[in-house]
Design a protein around this motif. Sequence first.
Motif, PDB file in Angstrom:
ATOM      1  N   ALA A   1      29.375  50.516  38.874  1.00  0.00           N
ATOM      2  CA  ALA A   1      29.599  51.363  40.047  1.00  0.00           C
ATOM      3  C   ALA A   1      30.764  52.322  39.813  1.00  0.00           C
ATOM      4  O   ALA A   1      30.724  53.480  40.243  1.00  0.00           O
ATOM      5  N   CYS A   2      31.802  51.845  39.153  1.00  0.00           N
ATOM      6  CA  CYS A   2      32.939  52.725  38.853  1.00  0.00           C
ATOM      7  C   CYS A   2      32.582  53.727  37.768  1.00  0.00           C
ATOM      8  O   CYS A   2      32.944  54.914  37.852  1.00  0.00           O
ATOM      9  N   ASP A   3      31.869  53.268  36.745  1.00  0.00           N
ATOM     10  CA  ASP A   3      31.427  54.178  35.690  1.00  0.00           C
ATOM     11  C   ASP A   3      30.573  55.308  36.261  1.00  0.00           C
ATOM     12  O   ASP A   3      30.715  56.477  35.875  1.00  0.00           O
ATOM     13  N   ALA A   4      29.697  54.970  37.186  1.00  0.00           N
ATOM     14  CA  ALA A   4      28.793  55.966  37.756  1.00  0.00           C
ATOM     15  C   ALA A   4      29.544  57.052  38.514  1.00  0.00           C
ATOM     16  O   ALA A   4      29.045  58.173  38.664  1.00  0.00           O
ATOM     17  N   ARG A   5      30.738  56.720  38.998  1.00  0.00           N
ATOM     18  CA  ARG A   5      31.547  57.697  39.733  1.00  0.00           C
ATOM     19  C   ARG A   5      32.565  58.397  38.841  1.00  0.00           C
ATOM     20  O   ARG A   5      33.429  59.118  39.322  1.00  0.00           O
ATOM     21  N   GLY A   6      32.452  58.152  37.538  1.00  0.00           N
ATOM     22  CA  GLY A   6      33.361  58.804  36.601  1.00  0.00           C
ATOM     23  C   GLY A   6      34.735  58.180  36.554  1.00  0.00           C
ATOM     24  O   GLY A   6      35.694  58.834  36.139  1.00  0.00           O
ATOM     25  N   ASN A   7      34.833  56.913  36.960  1.00  0.00           N
ATOM     26  CA  ASN A   7      36.119  56.217  36.967  1.00  0.00           C
ATOM     27  C   ASN A   7      35.999  54.904  36.208  1.00  0.00           C
ATOM     28  O   ASN A   7      35.933  53.821  36.803  1.00  0.00           O
ATOM     29  N   PRO A   8      35.928  54.939  34.883  1.00  0.00           N
ATOM     30  CA  PRO A   8      35.810  53.687  34.126  1.00  0.00           C
ATOM     31  C   PRO A   8      37.018  52.790  34.375  1.00  0.00           C
ATOM     32  O   PRO A   8      38.155  53.265  34.451  1.00  0.00           O
ATOM     33  N   VAL A   9      36.766  51.506  34.544  1.00  0.00           N
ATOM     34  CA  VAL A   9      37.829  50.569  34.887  1.00  0.00           C
ATOM     35  C   VAL A   9      37.802  49.368  33.956  1.00  0.00           C
ATOM     36  O   VAL A   9      36.765  48.991  33.406  1.00  0.00           O
ATOM     37  N   VAL A  10      38.966  48.762  33.808  1.00  0.00           N
ATOM     38  CA  VAL A  10      39.081  47.477  33.133  1.00  0.00           C
ATOM     39  C   VAL A  10      38.818  46.394  34.173  1.00  0.00           C
ATOM     40  O   VAL A  10      39.403  46.400  35.254  1.00  0.00           O
ATOM     41  N   ILE A  11      37.921  45.503  33.842  1.00  0.00           N
ATOM     42  CA  ILE A  11      37.544  44.409  34.739  1.00  0.00           C
ATOM     43  C   ILE A  11      38.298  43.154  34.320  1.00  0.00           C
ATOM     44  O   ILE A  11      38.334  42.801  33.140  1.00  0.00           O
ATOM     45  N   GLN A  12      38.859  42.455  35.301  1.00  0.00           N
ATOM     46  CA  GLN A  12      39.742  41.323  35.019  1.00  0.00           C
ATOM     47  C   GLN A  12      39.439  40.199  36.025  1.00  0.00           C
ATOM     48  O   GLN A  12      39.930  40.214  37.146  1.00  0.00           O
ATOM     49  N   PRO A  13      38.632  39.198  35.662  1.00  0.00           N
ATOM     50  CA  PRO A  13      38.387  38.095  36.585  1.00  0.00           C
ATOM     51  C   PRO A  13      39.571  37.141  36.658  1.00  0.00           C
ATOM     52  O   PRO A  13      40.285  36.942  35.674  1.00  0.00           O
ATOM     53  N   GLU A  14      39.744  36.549  37.841  1.00  0.00           N
ATOM     54  CA  GLU A  14      40.825  35.574  37.997  1.00  0.00           C
ATOM     55  C   GLU A  14      40.526  34.275  37.266  1.00  0.00           C
ATOM     56  O   GLU A  14      41.411  33.691  36.629  1.00  0.00           O
ATOM     57  N   SER A  15      39.306  33.805  37.381  1.00  0.00           N
ATOM     58  CA  SER A  15      38.980  32.472  36.883  1.00  0.00           C
ATOM     59  C   SER A  15      38.247  32.558  35.550  1.00  0.00           C
ATOM     60  O   SER A  15      37.943  33.631  35.034  1.00  0.00           O
ATOM     61  N   THR A  16      37.978  31.393  34.993  1.00  0.00           N
ATOM     62  CA  THR A  16      37.311  31.322  33.698  1.00  0.00           C
ATOM     63  C   THR A  16      35.957  32.019  33.732  1.00  0.00           C
ATOM     64  O   THR A  16      35.189  31.855  34.678  1.00  0.00           O
ATOM     65  N   ILE A  17      35.656  32.771  32.702  1.00  0.00           N
ATOM     66  CA  ILE A  17      34.334  33.387  32.564  1.00  0.00           C
ATOM     67  C   ILE A  17      33.328  32.268  32.324  1.00  0.00           C
ATOM     68  O   ILE A  17      33.442  31.514  31.356  1.00  0.00           O
ATOM     69  N   SER A  18      32.357  32.137  33.212  1.00  0.00           N
ATOM     70  CA  SER A  18      31.389  31.052  33.073  1.00  0.00           C
ATOM     71  C   SER A  18      30.106  31.515  32.388  1.00  0.00           C
ATOM     72  O   SER A  18      29.544  30.788  31.572  1.00  0.00           O
TER      73      SER A  18
ATOM     74  N   GLY B   1      31.720  49.713  47.663  1.00  0.00           N
ATOM     75  CA  GLY B   1      32.895  49.883  48.512  1.00  0.00           C
ATOM     76  C   GLY B   1      34.175  49.969  47.714  1.00  0.00           C
ATOM     77  O   GLY B   1      35.015  50.854  47.951  1.00  0.00           O
ATOM     78  N   LEU B   2      34.328  49.078  46.744  1.00  0.00           N
ATOM     79  CA  LEU B   2      35.553  49.100  45.947  1.00  0.00           C
ATOM     80  C   LEU B   2      35.574  50.288  44.996  1.00  0.00           C
ATOM     81  O   LEU B   2      36.635  50.887  44.755  1.00  0.00           O
ATOM     82  N   ALA B   3      34.421  50.663  44.472  1.00  0.00           N
ATOM     83  CA  ALA B   3      34.366  51.830  43.579  1.00  0.00           C
ATOM     84  C   ALA B   3      34.821  53.090  44.302  1.00  0.00           C
ATOM     85  O   ALA B   3      35.475  53.963  43.707  1.00  0.00           O
ATOM     86  N   GLU B   4      34.501  53.214  45.583  1.00  0.00           N
ATOM     87  CA  GLU B   4      34.947  54.374  46.348  1.00  0.00           C
ATOM     88  C   GLU B   4      36.471  54.364  46.513  1.00  0.00           C
ATOM     89  O   GLU B   4      37.127  55.415  46.448  1.00  0.00           O
ATOM     90  N   ILE B   5      37.052  53.193  46.734  1.00  0.00           N
ATOM     91  CA  ILE B   5      38.508  53.109  46.866  1.00  0.00           C
ATOM     92  C   ILE B   5      39.178  53.385  45.522  1.00  0.00           C
ATOM     93  O   ILE B   5      40.216  54.063  45.456  1.00  0.00           O
ATOM     94  N   ILE B   6      38.585  52.890  44.439  1.00  0.00           N
ATOM     95  CA  ILE B   6      39.105  53.194  43.094  1.00  0.00           C
ATOM     96  C   ILE B   6      39.098  54.710  42.866  1.00  0.00           C
ATOM     97  O   ILE B   6      40.081  55.292  42.379  1.00  0.00           O
ATOM     98  N   LYS B   7      37.999  55.336  43.238  1.00  0.00           N
ATOM     99  CA  LYS B   7      37.900  56.786  43.036  1.00  0.00           C
ATOM    100  C   LYS B   7      38.929  57.521  43.882  1.00  0.00           C
ATOM    101  O   LYS B   7      39.570  58.476  43.413  1.00  0.00           O
ATOM    102  N   ALA B   8      39.118  57.080  45.114  1.00  0.00           N
ATOM    103  CA  ALA B   8      40.040  57.766  46.019  1.00  0.00           C
ATOM    104  C   ALA B   8      41.497  57.601  45.599  1.00  0.00           C
ATOM    105  O   ALA B   8      42.320  58.476  45.877  1.00  0.00           O
ATOM    106  N   THR B   9      41.825  56.499  44.948  1.00  0.00           N
ATOM    107  CA  THR B   9      43.232  56.206  44.631  1.00  0.00           C
ATOM    108  C   THR B   9      43.589  56.415  43.173  1.00  0.00           C
ATOM    109  O   THR B   9      44.765  56.477  42.833  1.00  0.00           O
ATOM    110  N   GLY B  10      42.571  56.494  42.298  1.00  0.00           N
ATOM    111  CA  GLY B  10      42.853  56.660  40.877  1.00  0.00           C
ATOM    112  C   GLY B  10      43.313  55.399  40.193  1.00  0.00           C
ATOM    113  O   GLY B  10      43.928  55.459  39.114  1.00  0.00           O
TER     114      GLY B  10
END
Length: 729
Positions: A231-248, A203-212
């Motif tokens: 999911a974003c890579d598969a749609r040709g929209n590589p993204v930087v991933i940024q979690p809010e909390s500590t990486i566990s 769902g979010l990958a589709e919104i990323i693709k639609a908005t750039g």
Amino acid sequence: MTTPYQTPDYDNEAADYGHEAVTTEYKFSHVTTGRYLPTPGKAPAWPFADIGNWMIDANASAADWITELKDWRREHLVRIGYTDVNYRRPELQWSQRNFVHAQMLVEDRYFYDVDTAQYTVDKYLDDLEARFGGLDSVLIWYIYPNIGIDDRNQFDLAHTLPGGLEGLKRAVQAFQKRGVRVFLPAKPWDHGTRDPGCTHWDGLAEIIKATGADGINGDTFNGVPRAFFDACDARGNPVVIQPESTISSEEQLIWNVQSWGKKAPDGPVPPVSKWKWLEPRHMVNYENRWGRNRNHDLQYCFFNGIGYNAWENIWGIWNQFTARDGETLRRIAAIYRQFPQLVVSMDWEPYQVCHQGGIFASKFPADGLCLHTFINRHEYAVNGEQIDLPHVDGSRYYDVWHGVELSPRVRDGKAVIELPMEARGFGAVLSVQPGVTVDGLEAFLQAAAKRAAQPLNSYSAAWTALPQQLREIPATAVQPTAPEGMVSIPAGEFVFNVGGIEIEGFNWAGQDVQFPWEDCPRRHHRKHMQMAAFHIDRYPVTNAQFKAFIDASGYRPADDINFLAHWLDGAPRAGWENKPVVWVSLEDCRAYAAWAGKRLPHEWEWQYAAQGNDGRTYPWGNDWDDSRVPRVNRGRRVLAPADVDAHPQGASPFGVEDLVGNVWQWTDEFSDEHTRAAILRGGSSYQPQTSHWYFPQAYRLDQHGKYLLMAPAKDRSGMLGFRCVVDAQ
């Protein structure tokens, strides 16, 4: 490939005995150690534990700390199966220069102008450039805290922004045109609203693709799962991933090429970010949303070579940078942006030995340059000799905090660096090896000198709450008797006692709203009032009544996304005529009221009509009674509201009905320079489950909901209606 063992070349290879023995053993654990690593220096034991921090000598064991931590890092990266493949991807490397980030509510009035119905990205960015030097990235936040007022899920709320996804795309492009990258949020806890019919990552990958958009912020995630990245890579929209909390799960460092940082211990020795140490190209944006004094935050950032989340609009509470903190961030960001390759140096080393206690330094070397950052933990200035740096004839040294070239004395083959360090201040030195040139250095030094001409401590560190204004509601023509369908509310004394139920914000000055008799916004409100007589609708405005308004006036809002979304073919559904009209914005309600010769109620009028003058908890008394309100809906979809006259036993002492538990009801609007919000009363039947982050209910008459306003498209809700009043005197 591995190779067969061979004995060393004793005749030609120099003997390597390894490092000298350490005198202070840290023995860093091979297991997870949390956000921050143990610091060098030994804290005193009882009876000096609370008063003897001055005894800690980080210099004495800093070299051993570095040696052992390098060994720990080498082993730990093997334990998590680390590969730096994503840090080498050119399309993701902008994250390594993402120094100043901000979470931005779409309800911020600097971002969207409801009067012109335009996104105002330039206004938003210009303000931040003026106050602290601007942004490298922004998180466009359009979900919490309003989500859960109805069944719109996190993806629906993107579609209901002004202009829909196309409008969001235009806003994204406006940021990108200014060189600012854009993140969109992911909510793993949103499972109580409408089922999106797809995975969260798709769902979010589709919104990323639609908005750039450029990246994903994982709200409450302890590391964003790889599924979002893929999911974003598969749609040709590589993204930087940024979690809010500590990486566990530490292997998530591989694809979470950024993260937020929080709660850095504020002790005598500044801590080191574990993620930055494990992968120096991993850019952390430190976040302290409730901090009013951000000096420690910014010292921690500068010491670690990490960025900052310059978040000021905290769910409608404006927590503006003080002038001193804003100027500090401007100067740090200017240095980062001038020397970005140094900030992510793979050879970064904190805890460089300094001459004076309370001064801490890190070095960031690369390509014949070396940046040293300094912080002063003392509340007094520390000037003079600060550090000795290895010297090679022909090397040049620059105080890049103050914008001057240095001419240090050379002592025992080392350049002795002298710097002025303000109380709780900062410093930075650039070392340039012979033959190395630095593009733009002269212009940078001139700009730095201009900034440094005014000491940081001359800027105000005072924090004040942003004042709010209550929107005026013009009086109606006086009606001595109640018009049809209305109830007369007599004049009388009334103790208006109410509090906001916002999930976050403590009991801060700046929380909730500010009534005209108060000196700042606050959560709790109480005033003894002499109420004038008025008339109020016995029931909320119905679909049939609103249809009469549409037919008579031809009203159609310019921003019509979700307008009367529950109607079919321009009319109420069959059997819905006597149900409260919903999917109407505050502007729509005002238009109806003006047509009807009425107005919306002030909150205290609504509460007086619901409560009478005995302070009861609910319209019928002090004890909750399910039979007096519609049945609670805990499903994922909103259901049809009850007819407005379905629960006469829930009437108030004055005979006003359908006040609580059917649909929320609009009342007053408040605004400050950055945010508009409406006070909602009565709660609704809809209670989405699975998360405590959904918009909270307010059935009690001493509680209200604060609903952030952006634009009619987003403000309209399937669980929000209204009733009107008329002045009686």
